[in-house]
Design a protein around this motif. Structure first.
Motif, PDB file in Angstrom:
ATOM      1  N   SER A 115      -7.418  -5.885  -4.718  1.00 33.53           N
ATOM      2  CA  SER A 115      -7.342  -4.685  -5.559  1.00 33.53           C
ATOM      3  C   SER A 115      -6.469  -3.577  -4.956  1.00 33.53           C
ATOM      4  CB  SER A 115      -8.744  -4.162  -5.884  1.00 33.53           C
ATOM      5  OG  SER A 115      -9.447  -5.129  -6.660  1.00 33.53           O
ATOM      6  N   VAL A 116      -5.362  -3.978  -4.326  1.00 37.19           N
ATOM      7  CA  VAL A 116      -4.380  -2.980  -3.885  1.00 37.19           C
ATOM      8  C   VAL A 116      -3.622  -2.487  -5.115  1.00 37.19           C
ATOM      9  CG1 VAL A 116      -2.289  -2.573  -2.513  1.00 37.19           C
ATOM     10  CG2 VAL A 116      -4.135  -4.017  -1.600  1.00 37.19           C
ATOM     11  N   LYS A 117      -3.487  -1.167  -5.219  1.00 40.19           N
ATOM     12  CA  LYS A 117      -2.837  -0.519  -6.374  1.00 40.19           C
ATOM     13  C   LYS A 117      -1.876   0.542  -5.852  1.00 40.19           C
ATOM     14  CE  LYS A 117      -5.936  -2.458  -9.151  1.00 40.19           C
ATOM     15  NZ  LYS A 117      -5.671  -3.860  -9.244  1.00 40.19           N
ATOM     16  N   PRO A 118      -0.990   1.055  -6.729  1.00 35.61           N
ATOM     17  CA  PRO A 118      -0.113   2.142  -6.277  1.00 35.61           C
ATOM     18  C   PRO A 118      -0.912   3.313  -5.694  1.00 35.61           C
ATOM     19  CG  PRO A 118       0.677   1.301  -8.369  1.00 35.61           C
ATOM     20  CD  PRO A 118      -0.632   0.603  -8.090  1.00 35.61           C
ATOM     21  N   ALA A 119      -2.089   3.597  -6.243  1.00 35.90           N
ATOM     22  CA  ALA A 119      -2.851   4.775  -5.806  1.00 35.90           C
ATOM     23  C   ALA A 119      -3.501   4.608  -4.434  1.00 35.90           C
ATOM     24  CB  ALA A 119      -3.932   5.103  -6.839  1.00 35.90           C
ATOM     25  N   ASN A 120      -3.773   3.375  -3.998  1.00 40.35           N
ATOM     26  CA  ASN A 120      -4.457   3.230  -2.702  1.00 40.35           C
ATOM     27  C   ASN A 120      -3.580   2.578  -1.623  1.00 40.35           C
ATOM     28  OD1 ASN A 120      -4.514   0.473  -3.285  1.00 40.35           O
ATOM     29  ND2 ASN A 120      -6.637   0.458  -3.979  1.00 40.35           N
ATOM     30  N   ALA A 121      -2.385   2.102  -2.002  1.00 38.00           N
ATOM     31  CA  ALA A 121      -1.568   1.335  -1.041  1.00 38.00           C
ATOM     32  C   ALA A 121      -1.181   2.169   0.179  1.00 38.00           C
ATOM     33  CB  ALA A 121      -0.320   0.793  -1.732  1.00 38.00           C
ATOM     34  N   GLY A 122      -0.797   3.422  -0.035  1.00 43.78           N
ATOM     35  CA  GLY A 122      -0.336   4.261   1.081  1.00 43.78           C
ATOM     36  C   GLY A 122      -1.414   4.439   2.129  1.00 43.78           C
ATOM     37  N   SER A 123      -2.643   4.737   1.682  1.00 43.07           N
ATOM     38  CA  SER A 123      -3.693   4.983   2.675  1.00 43.07           C
ATOM     39  C   SER A 123      -4.092   3.680   3.373  1.00 43.07           C
ATOM     40  CB  SER A 123      -4.900   5.677   2.043  1.00 43.07           C
ATOM     41  OG  SER A 123      -5.378   4.906   0.989  1.00 43.07           O
ATOM     42  N   ILE A 124      -4.019   2.562   2.677  1.00 40.71           N
ATOM     43  CA  ILE A 124      -4.344   1.277   3.330  1.00 40.71           C
ATOM     44  C   ILE A 124      -3.274   0.935   4.378  1.00 40.71           C
ATOM     45  CG2 ILE A 124      -4.572  -1.218   2.944  1.00 40.71           C
ATOM     46  CD1 ILE A 124      -5.838  -0.517   0.189  1.00 40.71           C
ATOM     47  N   LEU A 125      -2.009   1.132   3.998  1.00 37.63           N
ATOM     48  CA  LEU A 125      -0.911   0.788   4.917  1.00 37.63           C
ATOM     49  C   LEU A 125      -0.908   1.662   6.174  1.00 37.63           C
ATOM     50  CD1 LEU A 125       1.823   0.236   2.215  1.00 37.63           C
ATOM     51  CD2 LEU A 125       1.165  -1.464   3.932  1.00 37.63           C
ATOM     52  N   ALA A 126      -1.553   2.827   6.082  1.00 40.02           N
ATOM     53  CA  ALA A 126      -1.566   3.734   7.236  1.00 40.02           C
ATOM     54  C   ALA A 126      -2.622   3.340   8.270  1.00 40.02           C
ATOM     55  CB  ALA A 126      -1.826   5.161   6.756  1.00 40.02           C
ATOM     56  N   LEU A 127      -3.507   2.425   7.917  1.00 40.35           N
ATOM     57  CA  LEU A 127      -4.593   2.063   8.840  1.00 40.35           C
ATOM     58  C   LEU A 127      -4.090   1.207  10.004  1.00 40.35           C
ATOM     59  CD1 LEU A 127      -7.287   1.110   6.150  1.00 40.35           C
ATOM     60  CD2 LEU A 127      -7.281   3.173   7.576  1.00 40.35           C
ATOM     61  N   ASP A 128      -4.745   1.349  11.143  1.00 42.45           N
ATOM     62  CA  ASP A 128      -4.424   0.529  12.320  1.00 42.45           C
ATOM     63  C   ASP A 128      -4.532  -0.948  11.997  1.00 42.45           C
ATOM     64  OD1 ASP A 128      -3.947   2.463  14.092  1.00 42.45           O
ATOM     65  OD2 ASP A 128      -5.796   2.203  15.270  1.00 42.45           O
TER      66      ASP A 128
END
Ligand code: PGA
Length: 252
Positions: free
Chosen positions: A215-228
């Motif tokens: 369930s990766v979406k445009p709205a959550n991708a940035g914060s997920i990609l920023a995780l360690d």
């Protein structure tokens, strides 16, 4: 390490539809993947050649197959081989996707055979792992990841280059459900994967990409990609439209 932005088209898109979506994406991207990112599109077998052909218009992007059988050729009705995948112009294959494990009944051992054979044939492999809701609720996260990684990587060639192998952590309860794992869940699972990979692959583990999917979406991708320890994303539903996949590819 570049972040890998991967689309999994599952059983969607004919050849012409796939080529049209890739063509649109190529235009939107201006013909190249953003700096520090590579793009992979996993397409259905019947659309693979068209996808691989169309993706040549994007520097830094490659096509992949969603499945394969671990043999060069033979009496395996309905299956496709790594040689066929390469002849389509594709470079990657997915192994162990949860839909193949849970709907098609693929065992850990079979996933391991596919992973090893594909790498030996020169394909890049994205091995998918992840727990079901029942396994998570029973406290089995570590045990599941440990088993799926150990069995999945059991027979890989000793000289496997880290860039030819990626792992996608996809909690089964988050796939196609609209439920994304929270940041704490993702951090925990990815750091577990990194240390399990360390035990299995030694120093190559640091260079092996670990993607998040579910369930990766445009709205959550940035914060997920920023995780360690998140080195990319594997995207199903939200990758089917070029515009939506583009937003994820560019997400920060
Ligand atoms: P989803 O699928 O993004 O639609 O949840 C992800 C996957 O199955 O790879």
């Amino acid at each position: 390490m570049k972040k890998i932005m991967a689309a999994n088209w599952k059983m969607y898109k004919t050849g012409p539809e796939a080529a049209a979506t890739v063509g649109e994406l190529a235009k939107l991207l201006g013909g190249r993947a953003p700096d520090g990112r590579e793009i992979v599109v996993f397409a259905p077998a019947t659309a693979l050649e068209r996808t691989a052909e169309a993706i040549k218009a994007v520097a830094g992007a490659e096509a992949g197959a969603e499945n394969m059988y671990p043999a060069e050729e033979g009496a395996f009705t309905g299956e496709i081989s790594p040689l066929m995948i390469k002849a389509c112009g594709a470079r990657w294959v997915l192994t162990g996707h949860s839909e193949r494990r849970h709907i098609l009944g693929e065992s850990d051992a079979f996933v391991g055979q596919k992973t090893a054979f594909a790498l030996a044939q020169g394909l890049r492999v994205m091995l998918c792992v992840g727990e079901t809701l029942e396994e998570r609720e029973a406290g089995g996260l570590q045990e599941v990841l440990e088993r799926q990684l150990r069995e999945g990587l059991k027979e890989i060639p000793a000289d496997t280059a880290p860039e030819n192998l990626a792992v996608a952590y996809e909690p089964v309860w988050a796939i196609g459900t609209g439920k994304t794992a929270g940041p704490e869940d993702i951090l925990e699972a990815h750091s577990l994967c990194r240390s399990l990979l360390g035990a299995l692959l030694g120093e190559k583990a640091a260079q092996t990409a670990i993607l998040y999917g579910g369930s990766v979406k445009p709205a959550n991708a940035g914060s997920i990609l920023a995780l360690d320890n998140v080195d990319g994303v594997l995207v199903g539903g939200a990758s089917l439209k070029a515009e939506s996949f583009l937003q994820i590819i560019n997400a920060h």
